[in-house]
Design an enzyme around this catalytic site. Structure first.
Site, PDB file in Angstrom:
ATOM      1  N   GLU A  68     -10.905  -6.776  -5.009  1.00  0.00           N
ATOM      2  CA  GLU A  68     -10.803  -7.864  -4.118  1.00  0.00           C
ATOM      3  C   GLU A  68     -12.399  -7.304  -3.238  1.00  0.00           C
ATOM      4  O   GLU A  68     -12.194  -7.224  -1.727  1.00  0.00           O
ATOM      5  CB  GLU A  68      -9.479  -6.907  -2.833  1.00  0.00           C
ATOM      6  CG  GLU A  68      -8.984  -8.126  -2.144  1.00  0.00           C
ATOM      7  CD  GLU A  68      -8.173  -8.162  -0.920  1.00  0.00           C
ATOM      8  OE1 GLU A  68      -6.879  -7.278  -1.803  1.00  0.00           O
ATOM      9  OE2 GLU A  68      -8.272  -8.649   0.460  1.00  0.00           O
ATOM     10  N   ASP A 128      -0.942 -12.247   1.780  1.00  0.00           N
ATOM     11  CA  ASP A 128      -2.141 -11.468   2.714  1.00  0.00           C
ATOM     12  C   ASP A 128      -2.299 -11.741   4.475  1.00  0.00           C
ATOM     13  O   ASP A 128      -3.850 -12.113   4.563  1.00  0.00           O
ATOM     14  CB  ASP A 128      -3.176 -10.998   2.549  1.00  0.00           C
ATOM     15  CG  ASP A 128      -4.207  -9.689   2.617  1.00  0.00           C
ATOM     16  OD1 ASP A 128      -2.771  -8.902   3.948  1.00  0.00           O
ATOM     17  OD2 ASP A 128      -4.950  -8.683   2.764  1.00  0.00           O
ATOM     18  N   HIS A 134       0.439  -1.393  -0.109  1.00  0.00           N
ATOM     19  CA  HIS A 134      -0.411   0.237  -0.004  1.00  0.00           C
ATOM     20  C   HIS A 134       0.817   1.380   0.655  1.00  0.00           C
ATOM     21  O   HIS A 134       1.661   0.805   0.659  1.00  0.00           O
ATOM     22  CB  HIS A 134      -0.253  -0.083   1.845  1.00  0.00           C
ATOM     23  CG  HIS A 134      -1.626  -0.839   1.567  1.00  0.00           C
ATOM     24  ND1 HIS A 134      -1.304  -1.891   2.281  1.00  0.00           N
ATOM     25  CD2 HIS A 134      -3.217  -1.206   1.339  1.00  0.00           C
ATOM     26  CE1 HIS A 134      -2.618  -2.872   2.258  1.00  0.00           C
ATOM     27  NE2 HIS A 134      -3.161  -2.409   1.886  1.00  0.00           N
TER      28      HIS A 134
HETATM   29  C1  XUL Z   1      -8.182  -5.980   4.500  1.00  0.00           C
HETATM   30  C2  XUL Z   1      -7.249  -6.547   2.930  1.00  0.00           C
HETATM   31  C3  XUL Z   1      -6.007  -5.712   2.628  1.00  0.00           C
HETATM   32  C4  XUL Z   1      -6.036  -5.677   1.450  1.00  0.00           C
HETATM   33  C5  XUL Z   1      -5.016  -4.341   0.958  1.00  0.00           C
HETATM   34  O1  XUL Z   1      -8.894  -6.826   4.607  1.00  0.00           O
HETATM   35  O2  XUL Z   1      -7.169  -7.503   2.698  1.00  0.00           O
HETATM   36  O3  XUL Z   1      -4.715  -5.568   2.725  1.00  0.00           O
HETATM   37  O4  XUL Z   1      -5.687  -7.070   0.469  1.00  0.00           O
HETATM   38  O5  XUL Z   1      -5.711  -3.605   0.997  1.00  0.00           O
HETATM   39 CO    CO Z   2      -6.226  -8.930   1.133  1.00  0.00          CO
END
Ligand code: XUL
Ligand code: CO
Length: 478
Positions: free
Chosen positions: A274, A381, A144
């Site tokens: 997402e 993640d 990010h």
């Molecule tokens: C939040 C999440 C984030 C996204 C990117 O739940 O998964 O980290 O992957 O903003």
């Molecule tokens: Co995510």
């Protein structure tokens, strides 16, 4: 009395001094911006001393710092494991994760951190990131904007900070490493309390556009292959004070502008959405894959976007990860996977490393059916548990996550090569492999025709679906 007090005071001072000596960062104070301290070489050496480059040693090794199942160059179903997987490291969890939770303070104090969010600290962290990536043996990372560079007092200053860190990242990446995806962090700052593209405040909508524009530019500059949108604070808390229709229209216009800008700057990467049903807000617009596909179709965006499916988000929406992957795949939308898992008892987005081999096998069945994920891949993640506090835990977590998916790939390939599961499924639907079935599937069987057939055939015989046999076959591939 006086004497006791003086001794106590002395001891206290000594303690403070000792504390300062012990706690003194072996680096420059990071808020010492602009001083020559910033250029310190202290951390240009090793961040992870004693951790070797991680190698494949096979399932019999008991070395925690080796792969047991992930053998990057080995071919499975004609493709190298590394090309099936396309693993990437998530900067935010790995380098910004503190172990803090809504009830507890941070638990992780990595030796290179000095407790600040300065630019100097951001650069040092970036060096740690690339040493980590190289030792883990992957080529991809995800970020990010605001977790790699500190937010400034103005947007211009934030952009300048980002440029500085990105310039260093570009240099450290070398020729092979690049982002799997980048994204803008549009949820931490209070300005995003009503959302970003869905905010009721025009200024926030414009600010978010400016931030995404810049994040897309830097992702492109770093050679990123995809760009992600995740609706951090989108969605209504209550319909009483919310114009849901207007928020959705705004979101669509925002994504449309992003797709236009992507082409303008010559960024060929895939734009990914997402899905997530809730957390932190009560009901997010991109609830699950099907909801998101419907949104994209309604607004004419279906050809501009794909989906980034996150397993823990799938379970939060009441689906299995496999269900979400299949829904995305069948809609031609499976673009990337945020590889993690939730806890079966805790109903939160716990972002754990996926280590359940049955789940990873189901995930890999979808990936194989999709022909792989490229230009997408797997992004971890996922974060260490709060009570895992050693630097080597960062490696162990990634190794076990990579091994679980690699094992899933091996199992899924076994199932496909064996063929009995596919045969069971084929047999289940074989009544459609007939002249009448072909007519139905070609859209040529009207109700009058079907009524005639039903009367001619009489009561249909319904065979067993053989669910337990399917489970037996699945189990034997584990
Ligand atoms: C939040 C999440 C984030 C996204 C990117 O739940 O998964 O980290 O992957 O903003
Ligand atoms: Co995510």
């Amino acid at each position: 009395m006086m004497a006791t007090k003086s001794v106590l005071l002395l001891l206290l001072c000594l303690n403070v001094v000792l504390f300062l000596v012990n706690a003194a960062p072996s680096t420059c104070p990071a808020d010492n911006l602009g001083s020559k301290c910033d250029e310190s070489d202290d951390w240009k050496g090793e961040f992870f001393p004693g951790i070797p480059k991680i190698k494949y040693e096979g399932p019999t090794t008991n070395n925690p710092l080796a792969f047991k199942w992930y053998n990057p160059e080995e071919k499975i179903l004609g493709k190298k494991m590394k090309d099936w997987m396309r693993f990437s490291v998530a900067f935010w969890h790995t380098f910004r994760g503190t172990g803090g939770d809504p009830f507890g303070a941070p638990t992780k104090f990595w030796p290179w951190e000095d407790g600040t969010n300065s630019l100097a600290m951001a650069k040092r962290r970036m060096r740690a990131n690339f040493e980590f990536i190289e030792k883990l043996g992957v080529d991809l990372w995800c970020f990010h904007d605001r977790d790699i560079a500190p937010e400034g007092k103005t947007l211009e200053e934030s952009n300048k900070n980002l440029d500085e860190v990105v310039a260093l990242a570009k240099e450290l990446q070398g020729t092979k490493i690049h982002p799997l995806w980048g994204t803008a962090q549009l949820f931490v700052h209070p300005r995003f309390m009503h959302g970003a593209a869905t905010s009721s405040e025009l200024g926030v909508y414009a600010y978010s556009a400016a931030q995404v524009k810049k994040a897309m530019e830097v992702t492109h500059y770093l050679g990123g292959e995809n760009y992600v949108f995740w609706g951090g604070r989108e969605g209504y808390q209550t319909l009483l004070n919310t114009d849901m229709g207007r928020e959705l229209d705004h979101l669509a216009r925002f994504l449309e502008a992003a797709a236009t800008y992507k082409k303008k700057i010559g960024f060929n990467g895939t734009l990914l959405i997402e899905p997530k049903p809730q957390e932190p807000t009560k009901h997010q617009y991109d609830w699950d894959a099907a909801t998101t596909a419907n949104f994209l179709r309604k607004y004419g965006l279906i050809d501009e976007f794909k989906l980034n499916i996150e397993c823990n988000h799938a379970t939060l929406s009441g689906h299995s990860c496999h269900h979400e992957l299949e829904t995305a795949r069948l809609n031609g939308l499976l673009g990337n996977i945020d590889a993690n898992t939730g806890d079966p008892q805790v109903g939160w987005d716990t972002d754990q490393f996926l280590t359940d081999v049955a789940e990873s096998t189901m995930v890999m069945l979808s990936v194989i059916r999709n022909g792989g994920l490229a230009p997408g891949g797997f992004n971890f993640d996922a974060k260490l548990r709060r009570e895992s506090t050693d630097v080597e835990d960062l490696f162990i977590a990634h190794i076990t996550g990579m091994d679980a998916l690699a094992r899933g790939l091996r199992n899924a390939a076994k199932l496909i090569e064996d063929g009995s599961l596919a045969e069971l499924v084929r047999k289940r639907y074989q009544s459609f492999d007939t002249e009448v079935g072909a007519k139905i599937e070609a859209g040529k069987a009207d109700f009058e025709y079907l009524e005639k057939k039903a009367m001619e055939w009489g009561e249909p015989k319904v065979p067993s679906a053989k669910q337990e046999l399917a489970e037996m076959i699945f189990q034997s591939a584990m």
